[in-house]
Design an enzyme around this catalytic site. Sequence first.
Site, PDB file in Angstrom:
ATOM      1  N   CYS A 323      -3.083 -66.064  44.634  1.00 51.35           N
ATOM      2  CA  CYS A 323      -2.146 -64.936  44.651  1.00 51.35           C
ATOM      3  C   CYS A 323      -1.713 -64.627  46.085  1.00 51.35           C
ATOM      4  O   CYS A 323      -1.002 -65.414  46.702  1.00 51.35           O
ATOM      5  CB  CYS A 323      -2.753 -63.733  43.936  1.00 51.35           C
ATOM      6  SG  CYS A 323      -1.520 -62.516  43.426  1.00 51.35           S
ATOM      7  N   HIS A 419      -4.978 -65.636  38.484  1.00 48.44           N
ATOM      8  CA  HIS A 419      -6.317 -65.057  38.552  1.00 48.44           C
ATOM      9  C   HIS A 419      -7.125 -65.536  37.349  1.00 48.44           C
ATOM     10  O   HIS A 419      -6.596 -65.684  36.252  1.00 48.44           O
ATOM     11  CB  HIS A 419      -6.236 -63.530  38.523  1.00 48.44           C
ATOM     12  CG  HIS A 419      -5.577 -62.942  39.721  1.00 48.44           C
ATOM     13  ND1 HIS A 419      -6.175 -62.900  40.961  1.00 48.44           N
ATOM     14  CD2 HIS A 419      -4.357 -62.362  39.873  1.00 48.44           C
ATOM     15  CE1 HIS A 419      -5.366 -62.319  41.824  1.00 48.44           C
ATOM     16  NE2 HIS A 419      -4.253 -61.987  41.194  1.00 48.44           N
TER      17      HIS A 419
END
Length: 476
Positions: A323, A419
């Site tokens: 991310c 994630h």
Amino acid sequence: MIQGCTSDAGKTTIVAALCRILLRRGIKVAPFKPQNMALNSAVTSDTGEIGRAQAMQATAAGIAPHTDFNPVLLKPSSDCRAQVIIQGKSIGNLDAVDYHAYKQTAKKAVFESWGRLKNQYEWVIVEGAGSPAEVNLRAADIANMGFAEEADCPVWLVADIDRGGVFAHFVGTLACLSPSEHARITGFIINRFRGDLSLLQSGIDWLEQKTGKPVIAVVPYLHGLDIAAEDAVPRSAGNGGAFKIVIATLPHISNHTDFDPLRRIAGVDCSYATPNQPLPAADLLIIPGSKNTRGDLAWLRRQGWDKQIEKHLRFGGKVIGICGGYQMLGQTIADPLGLEGEAGDSKGLGWLPIATSLEQDKQLRNLSGQLLANGETVAGYEIHHGETQILDSTAIPLIKYADEHDGVITDQVLGCYLHGLFDSSETLKSLLAWAGHQVAEVVDHQQLLEQEINRLSDALDQAIDWEKARQAGLIM
């Protein structure tokens, strides 16, 4: 409602355990945290965002996470500013003073969600935030007693005896409350007790006599309990394995629970780098997500870690970015709207051929796909403002979804937005093999979570004096 004398008293785990206990008794139950401040978040079944702790509690209750379980989520981007998530969606960034003025609007969302949950579930177990003794936050409170008073629910107060001063915590907290709030507390839970319970009994007798309130449970200290804390980064010390993984501890690190599966692998030493210290020698470096990507990138450079990452790669090491960490590994990061801090552009670390711009609309979605290298199934979730462009048409994507790709992989560097990338056992093996470590077996993440929730629930079920609990409001 479960409130705590302090942060990290055990509210989150007590709520999860109560949800599992009620589920076992055939009761339809849901968790609820009116207001949460956390950088660990999860994507819900209705494509919103809630605290990751409430997603774990939903698992304990046997239901899918929903935005009503945590209608107000605050994600700090600095010491005085946070992104405000209302019923799963960002309404922007507010400083502490502006959020205080916004609380009446937030309160409306809290009680909308509360009303829906009351209509759908037989029981709702509510978790407070911080401590009700924070008298400076009493005005327009929606996190602790302000909510409990308006919702008219009984409160059990939890204190952590492992920290010491447990009786002072209880008595001191009561002393900070108004008469009606004091009366609303119907019982105490002493958490994380070690030793012979008979040695504690005189203290319990004193507390009950002094306050007129029962000690409902003394919960034992569960050694090695592997349920992630709501927001605290695990301690930095590694576990002594031969293959070394180091995670950069950024000031605004988010979703560090991504890396819990790495800490459970035999033969792997997984640790968090200590700020203001050089990066430890490692085989694999990981740059995690961040709530302030450009700010944390500048901080990383001030630490000198950019030069150490360069040296690490020069000597054959591997790097993974997730991310915000993925964005940092690229060529540029632009934040034209000032979504995470001051508007502007930053030069990335330059190890991947990507450029990122932070956009107003936030990506919130659960995803599943395949690693392009070997077809292994991957599943997880995305939470980010970034729109990332691949600058090199020959770049190799990391993951394929139904109609799109995510991430980039080279011989030494890979990154993506997903994630939960390490939650799949087979994917974890594949990524470790790319990093240079062959592992035959890894812990099943979901199976371990179920095992630990059951272990915790068994301990609480045995610890509770159920007659006292019924008198204190838990009537089943």
